[in-house]
Design an enzyme around this catalytic site. Structure first.
Site, PDB file in Angstrom:
ATOM      1  N   HIS A  18     -28.142  27.253  20.683  1.00 21.18           N
ATOM      2  CA  HIS A  18     -28.507  28.463  19.886  1.00 21.18           C
ATOM      3  C   HIS A  18     -28.507  28.058  18.388  1.00 21.18           C
ATOM      4  O   HIS A  18     -29.519  28.327  17.633  1.00 21.18           O
ATOM      5  CB  HIS A  18     -27.375  29.434  19.899  1.00 21.18           C
ATOM      6  CG  HIS A  18     -27.256  30.754  19.120  1.00 21.18           C
ATOM      7  ND1 HIS A  18     -27.810  31.769  19.629  1.00 21.18           N
ATOM      8  CD2 HIS A  18     -27.071  30.854  17.877  1.00 21.18           C
ATOM      9  CE1 HIS A  18     -27.894  32.915  18.438  1.00 21.18           C
ATOM     10  NE2 HIS A  18     -27.382  32.137  17.474  1.00 21.18           N
ATOM     11  N   GLU A  19     -27.379  27.458  17.866  1.00 19.90           N
ATOM     12  CA  GLU A  19     -27.327  27.071  16.359  1.00 19.90           C
ATOM     13  C   GLU A  19     -28.519  26.081  16.083  1.00 19.90           C
ATOM     14  O   GLU A  19     -28.828  26.117  14.939  1.00 19.90           O
ATOM     15  CB  GLU A  19     -25.932  26.364  16.081  1.00 19.90           C
ATOM     16  CG  GLU A  19     -24.767  27.323  16.286  1.00 19.90           C
ATOM     17  CD  GLU A  19     -25.015  28.766  15.442  1.00 19.90           C
ATOM     18  OE1 GLU A  19     -25.685  29.003  14.605  1.00 19.90           O
ATOM     19  OE2 GLU A  19     -24.428  29.695  16.077  1.00 19.90           O
ATOM     20  N   HIS A  29     -31.616  27.942  14.901  1.00 20.41           N
ATOM     21  CA  HIS A  29     -31.604  28.121  13.730  1.00 20.41           C
ATOM     22  C   HIS A  29     -32.051  27.069  12.879  1.00 20.41           C
ATOM     23  O   HIS A  29     -32.835  26.857  11.841  1.00 20.41           O
ATOM     24  CB  HIS A  29     -30.217  28.480  13.219  1.00 20.41           C
ATOM     25  CG  HIS A  29     -29.907  29.908  13.652  1.00 20.41           C
ATOM     26  ND1 HIS A  29     -30.558  31.058  13.349  1.00 20.41           N
ATOM     27  CD2 HIS A  29     -28.786  30.660  14.171  1.00 20.41           C
ATOM     28  CE1 HIS A  29     -29.994  32.238  13.852  1.00 20.41           C
ATOM     29  NE2 HIS A  29     -28.980  31.853  14.498  1.00 20.41           N
ATOM     30  N   HIS A  73     -35.698  26.410  12.843  1.00 18.64           N
ATOM     31  CA  HIS A  73     -36.455  27.190  11.970  1.00 18.64           C
ATOM     32  C   HIS A  73     -36.447  26.617  10.669  1.00 18.64           C
ATOM     33  O   HIS A  73     -37.238  26.964   9.841  1.00 18.64           O
ATOM     34  CB  HIS A  73     -35.755  28.570  12.271  1.00 18.64           C
ATOM     35  CG  HIS A  73     -36.525  29.897  11.869  1.00 18.64           C
ATOM     36  ND1 HIS A  73     -36.052  31.068  12.149  1.00 18.64           N
ATOM     37  CD2 HIS A  73     -37.822  29.736  11.428  1.00 18.64           C
ATOM     38  CE1 HIS A  73     -37.114  31.926  11.604  1.00 18.64           C
ATOM     39  NE2 HIS A  73     -38.213  31.400  11.274  1.00 18.64           N
TER      40      HIS A  73
END
Length: 696
Positions: free
Chosen positions: A480-481, A484, A487
């Site tokens: 998940h992290e 980010h 991105h």
């Protein structure tokens, strides 16, 4: 102090973490603030026609350095909190808040941005530059630029008070977490706990020169008690300590967040009304995808309606199991995690502890990197940099041999480190150099990210350090992290205001992170990122099949829990009057009465450590997780479709399209446009319901 030698002001490349000390912070920040104010004065006095080069570029150059330096200070405050660092942070935060507030209220600069938007050059600007100007005009309005001088002064006071209260909210949670210790002398009281958890607790007690076992409110320490401990009293003790930390129910009034919550909500409400909005929820939604609070509440209530039958079934099964198999006549909050784990073990014939043995840190990291490399045609390699703690690792990402981004990985829980997991940016991507029509000597400043988690550290057994073992949930958190991080680091935008995560609507920013979680359930991925701690064997297919069967175990309950948090957040910022007679607890109780199937005990004060909305950027925005999950599940559907076509969900062609249309675009265009460019249509909720096992 010679300001030229201040390591906080070294912007030549990587932050100088090994050299930065608390006494560098004040002089460094003062110097940068002075430089920024000088630039603002020059721009205010400028009489020439406004252009990007003579106006936006110099302002961005100055404020970007201030943002980077303060970002370093904020990061250190979050990961290696000390009294000296905290004092320096709190001393300088009001100056930072004051500067940004004054900048956002500067009518001269606001007028120049509007002139730029209406000027002759605007149509020739890139999409990214147009978006930055458009965002700036919006943010000046939200920053109070159109208020009277008297109102501006009050608005600035509100910003400063809010910043201080939010910092105090975080500090109270950290102090309460760091202070708590539960010592258990008799090992028999720890029946059911896995050996590695007991070893870590034993090591913690030894470090304090105490007998027995030490447990804390750091997640890797307390959660296994709730999940595995047969001792019901022990579970209740740790549950109560965690559920009441930083609240009126704990024994430390100096860390009670009750009044902080009320004061924060009052200030936000006043801010909204100064800006001409009815409530803070309306302010929060201006830069987001969602249009109105009612639209968000409707979305959440629809999700709750769909999830409720599944949640009721989940709870009925759990209560019946707890009664029949565990002898728990009246299931309490501290029994839920324990009973759930036992039910899962019985129903699917495996435990989370069994799965954990297959996820040693080195193998997980290698598997994560392999996934990234396959999907996006990049290489991830170890790198070197000054760090803030010996456990921190540093890496670089290359594409076709060229550096495109770097990141720090700080994985383990420790005292002085804020709980949870997060990604933050140390530096954004931008083109730098002399900005003139004649000058072509520019270069790309590559992005750098912080990836921070709170996992269990490696254990030392019989004098040997064994690699940390991650639960499957922790693996999902890591992916998940990293979503980010991707991105931020894989952006191709060259204007820092909308490169990476900058300028992305808050309710779309979770798209890449939640998208990445899906790969943690794929056989093609897991067989390459698992290796049993003792035997080295990869995850057996039979165990994988059980994990998949259990994937949506209690997904109804989990969905309602997220909806509960999101509705509470929206209501306290929308139709709650912080100056009225109703309490924040009343609002939470009302939401629970509406959507929950199991109400926590009356002493539970979850909101007192709800940092996302009271100390983070999620105020009237926590719904973003579910909103973005519609987007991320639908986006992942494209990879599932590719997997059906060619047998491999790690589709490089689909990955290249995701990179091009979503990750690379950053905030340079509306998120819905990026989604439609990738998927070829509007988003649909079907994939989310299917992934959650709640499809009709």
């Amino acid at each position: 102090m010679n300001i030229a030698l201040n390591p906080l002001l070294d912007f030549s490349d990587l932050p100088q973490f090994a050299s930065i000390k608390p006494d560098h912070i004040g002089p460094g920040i003062d110097s940068l603030l002075e430089q920024c104010r000088d630039v603002v004065k020059e721009l205010e006095a400028q009489t020439a026609q406004v252009t990007w080069e003579n106006f936006v570029a110099p302002l961005e150059d100055a404020t970007e350095k201030l943002g980077r330096a303060w970002g370093v200070v904020g990061h250190l405050n979050a990961v290696v909190d000390t009294p000296e660092l905290r004092a320096a942070y709190n001393e300088n935060q009001p100056k930072i808040t004051e500067f940004w507030t004054a900048l956002s209220q500067n009518l001269v600069l606001f007028t120049k941005y509007k002139a730029l938007q209406l000027g002759p050059d605007y149509n020739g600007y890139s999409v990214a530059r147009k978006k930055i100007i458009e965002n700036a005009v919006r943010d000046f309005r939200l920053g109070g630029a159109e208020l009277s001088e008297e109102q501006k002064q009050r608005f600035a006071e509100i910003q400063e008070k809010q910043a201080a209260l939010q910092t105090k909210f975080s500090e109270n949670i950290l102090d309460a977490t760091n202070d708590y210790a539960l010592f258990v002398e008799n090992e028999s009281e720890l029946a059911g706990l896995p050996d590695d958890v007991k070893q870590a607790a034993r090591a913690a007690a030894e470090k304090d020169e105490k007998p027995g076992y030490k447990f804390t409110l750091h997640f890797p320490s307390y959660f296994p008690i709730l999940q595995y401990a047969d001792n019901r009293n022990l579970r209740e003790t740790i549950y109560r300590a965690n559920a009441t930390k930083a609240s009126d129910q704990a024994n430390h009034p100096e860390w009670d967040n009750t009044q902080n919550i009320v004061d924060i909500l009052k200030l936000r409400d006043e801010e909204a009304k100064l800006l001409g909005y009815k409530n803070f929820a309306e302010v929060s939604l201006v830069p987001k995808m969602a249009q109105t609070p009612d639209q968000v509440i409707g979305f959440l209530q629809d999700l709750a309606k769909r999830a409720r039958p599944f949640a009721e079934k989940d709870l009925a099964e759990l209560r019946a199991f707890a009664q029949k198999e565990l002898g728990i006549e009246q299931m309490e909050a501290w029994d839920v995690t324990y009973a759930s784990e036992k039910l899962r073990e019985q129903r699917y014939a495996f435990s989370e502890q069994e799965v954990k043995q297959y996820f040693p840190e080195p193998k997980v990291i290698a598997g994560l990197f392999r996934t990234i490399e396959t999907l996006f045609s990049v290489s991830v390699k170890p790198d070197e940099a000054p760090v803030w703690h010996p456990d921190v690792k540093f890496f670089r990402i290359e594409k076709n041999g060229a550096l495109i981004g770097q990141f720090y990985l700080d994985l383990y829980a420790r005292n002085g480190k804020r709980g949870g997991a997060w990604m933050d940016d140390a530096r954004g991507r931008r083109r730098v150099g002399q900005r003139s029509e004649q000058q072509t000597e520019t270069r790309i400043q590559t992005p750098i990210a912080y990836l921070t988690c709170n996992f269990t550290e490696p254990a030392t057994v019989d004098g040997k350090v064994k690699p940390a073992l991650f639960t499957h949930d922790e693996v999902i958190t890591l992916f998940h992290e990293f979503g980010h991080g991707l991105h931020h680091m894989l952006t191709q935008v060259e204007e820092v205001g909308v490169s990476g995560i900058n300028g992305v609507e808050w309710d779309a920013v979770e798209l890449p992170s939640q998208f990445m979680e899906n790969f943690c359930w794929e056989w093609d991925v897991l067989q390459h990122m698992t290796s049993h701690a003792d035997t080295g064997a990869a995850l057996p297919r039979a165990l994988y099949d059980k994990m998949i069967a259990a994937k949506n175990f209690q997904s109804g309950l989990q969905t309602l829990r997220q909806v509960e948090f999101s509705l509470f957040d929206m209501h306290v910022h929308y139709d709650y009057n912080p100056n009225g007679k109703q309490s924040v607890q009343d609002v939470l109780n009302g939401v629970r009465a509406q959507v929950s199937v199991m109400t926590p005990p009356a002493f539970n004060r979850f909101q007192h450590s709800f940092s996302h909305i009271f100390a983070g950027g999620y105020a009237a925005g926590y719904y973003s997780y579910k909103w973005a999950e519609v987007l991320s599940a639908d986006a992942y559907g494209a990879f599932e479709e590719a997997g059906k076509a060619d047998g491999n969900v790690l589709s490089a062609a689909t990955g290249a399209r995701f990179l091009r249309e979503i990750l690379a675009m950053g905030g340079s265009r509306p998120a819905i446009e990026s989604f439609k460019a990738f998927r070829g249509r509007e988003p649909a909720i079907d994939a989310l319901l299917r992934h959650s096992g709640m499809a009709a």
